[in-house]
Design an enzyme around this catalytic site. Sequence first.
Site, short mmCIF file in Angstrom:
data_model
loop_
_atom_site.label_atom_id
_atom_site.label_comp_id
_atom_site.label_asym_id
_atom_site.label_seq_id
_atom_site.Cartn_x
_atom_site.Cartn_y
_atom_site.Cartn_z
N TYR A 167 0.83 -1.20 0.00
CA TYR A 167 0.00 0.00 0.00
C TYR A 167 0.87 1.25 0.00
O TYR A 167 2.03 1.23 0.42
CB TYR A 167 -0.97 0.01 1.19
CG TYR A 167 -0.31 0.20 2.55
CD1 TYR A 167 -0.14 1.46 3.11
CD2 TYR A 167 0.13 -0.90 3.29
CE1 TYR A 167 0.44 1.63 4.36
CE2 TYR A 167 0.71 -0.75 4.53
CZ TYR A 167 0.86 0.53 5.08
OH TYR A 167 1.45 0.70 6.31
N CYS A 168 0.27 2.32 -0.50
CA CYS A 168 0.89 3.65 -0.40
C CYS A 168 -0.16 4.59 0.17
O CYS A 168 -1.01 4.16 0.96
CB CYS A 168 1.45 4.11 -1.74
SG CYS A 168 0.25 4.19 -3.09
N TRP A 169 -0.13 5.85 -0.19
CA TRP A 169 -1.06 6.81 0.43
C TRP A 169 -2.50 6.59 -0.04
O TRP A 169 -3.42 6.47 0.76
CB TRP A 169 -0.59 8.23 0.13
CG TRP A 169 -1.52 9.30 0.60
CD1 TRP A 169 -2.20 10.21 -0.16
CD2 TRP A 169 -1.87 9.61 1.96
NE1 TRP A 169 -2.96 11.04 0.62
CE2 TRP A 169 -2.77 10.69 1.94
CE3 TRP A 169 -1.51 9.05 3.19
CZ2 TRP A 169 -3.33 11.24 3.09
CZ3 TRP A 169 -2.07 9.60 4.35
CH2 TRP A 169 -2.96 10.67 4.29
#
Length: 352
Positions: free
Chosen positions: A94-96
């Site tokens: 995941y990222c932002w």
Amino acid sequence: MATHRGPVGVEAIGDFNALIDARSPSEYALDHIPGAVNHPVLNDEERARVGTIYKQKSAFEARRIGAGLVAGNLARHWEASFIHKPESWRPLVYCWRGGLRSGSMVTWLRMTGWDAQQLKGGYKAFRRHVVEQLPRLIDGLRLVVLCGQTGTAKTRILQAMAQQGAQVLDLEGLARHKGSMLGAWPGQPQPSQKQFETALYTELQKFDLSKPVYTESESARIGTISVPLELVSHLRASTDLVEIDASPEARLDFLLRDYAYLGDDRAGFSAILGKFTQLQGKETVARWQAWAQEGNLPELFAELMARHYDPQYKRSLGRNFGQWDRRRTVTADTLSEAGIVALAGKVLETVG
């Protein structure tokens, strides 16, 4: 053979054997999904650089520069952390927002042959899930609230109760702060508000709601941390209140042990005492500061209890606890280490 599909939701986090946070180190430090390991595709400096290029030049130029940085970082992560992973390894990345940063890592991991997946909505989706779920989790708790004057070792009693098998919600432990103006943990900063709420959410998920959960009476703030208002209200509405009753001598003895580290930095301790000036007046605080500088902690803590903390405690009882008259009292003859263990057992017997 890897099985590829679209991004997965927050509810599937537990289905994977690894969690990878592809955000920058500063984003990870502010808060992250519990158990996630940070493997940033762009570090903080690189992310700022690409963002500046995006604003000042163009999206293409930002992607052109960013792609090379991402490729180099992915290669380093592969060499340092991923190279020996088995074919069965299933990481969730995941990222932002679940965009390009996590997407690029997922694509690259899949090319290697692993069944890598992307978290739909990224960290923002997890954060939204935490905020939505906290009130529901709080509402299901049967809280038994431990009360008592400053120095009655409430947090230590809770910790001993946990050792004896009780379900304990240690809010001060999650906030890394003892709750008073003198309560900062030496050498340890408090978590961010988001980090605290994530830790609280994680703890609440562990509880068996058919059994009581023991916690300590707290104000709406613990140092810099705001306790969710739903929890504050639920705590104060509890009909299960247990008050620890100990003598001033036993409490002073405990405080001198529990706060002994304040004497290691007399100038710093003196400065902290300045925060009491508005409530106690310059003359009183000057005396306390002189005692701090001299290392005279017994007289200082005795006056802090008598002039500040005890009156504050009495004022707060009726205001904060509507069921105070129904409380049960456990008397503490001593607050020694052995005495605290014995008290924990007495509280559990009292509640039943």
